[in-house]
Write an enzyme that holds these catalytic residues in place. Structure first.
Site, PDB file in Angstrom:
ATOM      1  N   HIS A 181     -16.945 -10.127  -8.349  1.00  0.00           N
ATOM      2  CA  HIS A 181     -16.254  -8.961  -8.940  1.00  0.00           C
ATOM      3  C   HIS A 181     -17.001  -7.660  -8.638  1.00  0.00           C
ATOM      4  CE1 HIS A 181     -14.132 -11.998 -11.452  1.00  0.00           C
ATOM      5  NE2 HIS A 181     -15.335 -12.563 -11.462  1.00  0.00           N
ATOM      6  N   GLU A 315     -16.024   1.859   9.400  1.00  0.00           N
ATOM      7  CA  GLU A 315     -14.717   2.265   8.884  1.00  0.00           C
ATOM      8  C   GLU A 315     -13.616   2.002   9.907  1.00  0.00           C
ATOM      9  OE1 GLU A 315     -16.861   6.123   7.795  1.00  0.00           O
ATOM     10  OE2 GLU A 315     -15.009   6.251   6.640  1.00  0.00           O
TER      11      GLU A 315
END
Ligand code: ARG
Length: 489
Positions: A181, A315
């Site tokens: 998480h 990216e």
């Protein structure tokens, strides 16, 4: 023979065209039936040479195999076959040298090559297309192209794995926070994290290899759709082109594009893996996190903010995934409504696929480059590994092991001890033994040994666990495997 006036004018002003636009001759290949030459818009929508010119090497190889087989079977003379092969070799060198003129009026690579062959060797060139159609020709060429691409991608994957394994070995005992998480969960080793990607890439390679097996059958000789009445030898051309066998059904042979879809599916999954890694690099390199520094070679600056080190390569790897998946969905949509056999829609299979393969190949190389020289901030990693009570599970496990407490109860006791530490604002190993004993009197000083992040990772020796010695032995096994593979190469 004049082209239709008026309509021709509405073409896109020669955009991308190098010649032949609005030519006044009807098509050379099927000119028999046609009086008028194609409208400029017709030519524009139909032309594929800008894309399929990349198939030139495969087209020429396949034509040579076809011509040799035709001669062997007595369908054309040995002399014609020899001239055809010689002409095709000349064309190959013209194209590699860059002196070949691709003509848009000739639509695609097949007709460009055949037309040039006519200029070079005269009428014998017209015999090359005996017992063949562009439908089986393009299917053959593209299979050969995709097969070559798979081999290139596989080699790129192998060197990415090599880079990951080298760094994993180097960082087998570098402790970092493991997350679930995106919350600090348990300490892991950086080497272990890198080896996770080695496994993922291994499955990617498996998927490509699997697709390659099914791809490796020859459509050549299926002709337009029904086969041919000439006594061709499809087994011979299949063998000459390195295929395992000819495809068994001529209709399937010319209308199947599963090999593109399968490789694009494999490419999509692989791109998703690379994208997840790229995302981790983006997170790790953010100053808020600061676990990793990319080298200058794989970083860009900002034109206005002098302090910036942007992870552009990561990216862009993340973003390239869009092209790959887009190309897969695009082709699935092209294919979904097509009746057997060849339909011109299928010409749209190449541009997206080629773009996807190059995007993937570049992404693999970019990730490998970043992996090779990124620098983990070991101090920060270790500190972060201990934040958020990451060794709480180790404490609970100790209670189970040493005090024979049921795990659920140990979980509860540990929770209370974490609560005490939180209130005091200290880490677990910074608590006094007395403070722990206030929660569970049976706890002894021995517990302190399991609370450091190093002992935590060291203890995770179960098969596939993060312990440094596991990581070292797995990394070494991978090195061996990759080395063996390279030698078999
Ligand atoms: N350029 C075509 C393609 O890529 C070649 C096959 C054309 N076949 C045809 N029957 N028009 O699909």
């Amino acid at each position: 023979m004049a082209s239709r006036k008026g309509n021709g004018k509405s073409s896109n002003d020669g955009k991308g065209s190098n010649d032949g636009k609005g030519s006044n001759v009807s098509n050379k290949m099927w000119g028999g039936l046609f009086d008028e030459s194609p409208d400029a818009i017709m030519e524009e929508i139909n032309v594929s040479i800008d894309v399929d010119r990349h198939l030139y090497a495969q087209d020429i190889t396949a034509s040579k195999a076809h011509a040799a087989m035709l001669a062997k079977q007595g369908i054309i003379t040995a002399k014609d076959a020899k001239n055809i092969a010689g002409g095709l070799d000349t064309i190959l060198s013209e194209i590699t040298k860059g002196s070949f003129t691709f003509k848009r009026a000739l639509e695609d690579i097949h007709m460009n090559v055949e037309s040039r062959l006519g200029e070079l060797i005269g009428p014998a060139s017209g015999r090359l297309h005996t017992a063949r159609s562009r439908n089986d020709q393009v299917a053959t060429d593209f299979r050969l192209f995709v097969r070559d691409t798979i081999d290139e991608i596989d080699a790129a994957f192998a060197s990415l794995q090599r880079a990951l394994v080298d760094r994993a070995l180097e960082h087998a005992d570098t402790v970092m926070p493991g997350f679930t998480h995106l919350q600090t969960a348990q300490p892991v080793t950086f080497g272990h994290h890198l080896l996770a990607y080695v496994e993922m890439v291994s499955r990617d390679r498996g998927r490509f290899a699997d697709a390659r097996k099914r791809l490796n059958e020859s459509p050549l000789g299926a002709a337009a759709l029904a086969g041919t009445s000439f006594p061709i030898d499809r087994h011979a051309t299949a063998k000459a082109l390195g295929f395992d066998r000819p495809m068994a059904n001529s209709l399937d042979a010319v209308s199947d594009r599963d090999f593109v879809l399968e490789t694009l599916s494999a490419a999509s999954i692989a791109a998703v893996h690379l994208s997840r890694f790229a995302e981790e690099i983006v997170i790790w390199t953010s100053p808020l996190v600061g676990l990793v520094r990319l080298s200058d070679k794989f970083t860009t600056g900002s034109s206005i903010m002098p302090q910036k080190r942007n992870p552009d390569a990561a990216e862009l790897v993340r973003a390239k995934t869009g092209r790959v998946i887009g190309s897969l969905t695009g082709l699935l949509i092209v294919m979904k409504g097509l009746p057997l056999a060849y339909q011109k829609d299928m010409q749209e299979d190449k541009a997206g696929a080629m773009e996807a393969y190059s995007a993937l190949s570049l992404a693999i190389r970019a990730i490998a480059g970043m992996v090779r020289d990124l620098v983990p901030n070991e101090e920060r990693m270790k500190l972060a590994a201990g934040e958020g009570y990451a060794t709480a599970t180790d404490l609970a496990d100790w209670l189970v092991r040493t005090l024979k407490m049921p795990f659920r109860e140990a979980h509860h006791v540990t929770g209370r001890i974490v609560g005490t530490a939180t209130k005091k604002g200290v880490a677990l190993h910074e608590l006094d033994l007395k403070e722990m004993q206030a929660v569970e009197p049976k706890i002894t000083a021995e517990v302190m040994k399991v609370l450091s992040v190093e002992s935590s990772v060291k203890s995770r020796v179960s098969y596939g666990g993060t312990a440094p010695k596991n990581v070292t032995s797995q990394a070494k096994a991978w090195l061996k495997r990759l080395e063996k593979e390279r030698k078999l190469g």
